[in-house]
Design an enzyme around this catalytic site. Structure first.
Site, mmCIF file in Angstrom:
data_model
loop_
_atom_site.group_PDB
_atom_site.id
_atom_site.type_symbol
_atom_site.label_atom_id
_atom_site.label_comp_id
_atom_site.label_asym_id
_atom_site.label_seq_id
_atom_site.Cartn_x
_atom_site.Cartn_y
_atom_site.Cartn_z
ATOM 1 N N HIS A 93 0.853 -1.191 0.000
ATOM 2 C CA HIS A 93 0.000 0.000 0.000
ATOM 3 C C HIS A 93 0.890 1.243 0.000
ATOM 4 O O HIS A 93 1.809 1.348 0.825
ATOM 5 C CB HIS A 93 -0.893 -0.011 1.246
ATOM 6 C CG HIS A 93 -1.746 1.213 1.343
ATOM 7 N ND1 HIS A 93 -2.875 1.388 0.582
ATOM 8 C CD2 HIS A 93 -1.611 2.347 2.072
ATOM 9 C CE1 HIS A 93 -3.409 2.563 0.857
ATOM 10 N NE2 HIS A 93 -2.660 3.170 1.757
ATOM 11 N N GLU A 146 9.335 0.742 -4.095
ATOM 12 C CA GLU A 146 8.450 -0.411 -3.866
ATOM 13 C C GLU A 146 8.979 -1.632 -4.610
ATOM 14 O O GLU A 146 8.934 -2.746 -4.104
ATOM 15 C CB GLU A 146 7.035 -0.116 -4.394
ATOM 16 C CG GLU A 146 6.201 0.780 -3.530
ATOM 17 C CD GLU A 146 4.769 0.884 -4.046
ATOM 18 O OE1 GLU A 146 4.521 0.588 -5.231
ATOM 19 O OE2 GLU A 146 3.903 1.293 -3.254
HETATM 20 C C1 GRF Z 1 1.636 0.651 -6.228
HETATM 21 O O1 GRF Z 1 2.025 1.964 -5.928
HETATM 22 C C2 GRF Z 1 1.093 -0.056 -5.025
HETATM 23 O O2 GRF Z 1 1.589 0.420 -3.809
HETATM 24 C C3 GRF Z 1 -0.379 0.246 -5.094
HETATM 25 O O3 GRF Z 1 -0.692 0.281 -6.446
HETATM 26 C C4 GRF Z 1 0.474 0.599 -7.203
HETATM 27 C C5 GRF Z 1 0.638 -0.489 -8.228
HETATM 28 O O4 GRF Z 1 1.621 -0.163 -9.166
HETATM 29 N N1 GRF Z 1 -1.151 -0.707 -4.335
HETATM 30 P P1 GRF Z 1 2.084 -1.207 -10.273
HETATM 31 O O5 GRF Z 1 0.845 -1.612 -11.051
HETATM 32 O O6 GRF Z 1 2.694 -2.383 -9.564
HETATM 33 O O7 GRF Z 1 3.063 -0.472 -11.098
#
Ligand code: GRF
Length: 208
Positions: free
Chosen positions: A107, A171
């Site tokens: 998240h 991330e």
């Molecule tokens: C990410 O920022 C995640 O934290 C959120 O949705 C986004 C997904 O990005 N839950 P991606 O599709 O993996 O590029």
């Protein structure tokens, strides 16, 4: 090496799916992706197909029917762990309890701050100086399961797109790392020390 089988649920651009895929290509990563679930046509769906994953697009169905199909696919593919990666549908309490401690989510906020959507916007409108993401176990309440790890970065540029991009960059490093530790300790139960440490509520906290 015994590896856990993963299903990744997506609805977005797929950068986290790609990061999990790349990590899973490593010899000692303890998981392998077997199934990708999408609830709408999106870049992540195209990516999953191009990576040759078994990919199921299940759209335009109510949550009960959606989950019935998903459940069948998960059982058929002997899935050990579900990783939500930008999946924009709220799973029902029944589904979540069937997969208790077997669903992780990333998240984009430092929970418990800013659960729900539009987190980047909210962070900027509050004038915060740091932002980050949280990996947590999914429970019946939105974005409030046990926190496994978080990272924080300073906000250098207040442009929404730039901030979103910056967060995703970290991330993509962070999520596979937390997944690795989670599989190792809780799914394959290889690391009793780390298992105890995580159970004691000591989270993995990074500051980039
Ligand atoms: C990410 O920022 C995640 O934290 C959120 O949705 C986004 C997904 O990005 N839950 P991606 O599709 O993996 O590029």
């Amino acid at each position: 090496m015994n590896k856990a089988t993963l299903s990744v649920f997506v609805s977005g651009t797929g950068s986290n799916l790609l990061a999990i895929h790349k990590a899973s290509m490593e010899k000692f990563f303890p998981g392998k992706v077997k199934l990708v679930i999408c609830n709408r046509i999106c870049p992540a769906f195209e990516l999953a197909k191009s990576l040759n994953y078994e990919t199921k697009l299940i759209s335009n169905l109510d949550i009960e029917k959606f989950e019935q199909i998903v459940q069948k696919q998960l059982i058929k593919n002997k899935i050990d762990l579900i990783c939500l990666a930008g999946f924009m549908r709220i799973l029902s309490p029944k589904f979540v309890s069937n997969w208790e401690n077997k669903i992780l989510n990333i998240h984009p906020s430092i929970l418990p701050l800013f659960p729900g959507i539009n987190t980047h916007k909210k962070v900027l409108s509050k004038g915060l100086k740091i932002h980050g993401s949280t990996v947590h176990v999914v429970n019946k309440k939105l974005d409030s399961g046990k926190i496994l790890g978080q990272f924080a970065i300073p906000i250098k540029n207040k442009d929404l797109k730039t901030l979103k991009y910056e967060i995703k960059k970290y991330e993509n490093i962070f999520y596979p790392e937390v997944i690795r530790k989670y599989i190792w300790t809780f799914i394959l139960k290889k690391d009793k020390f780390l298992c105890k440490k995580l159970i004691k509520d000591e989270q993995i906290i990074y500051s980039y």
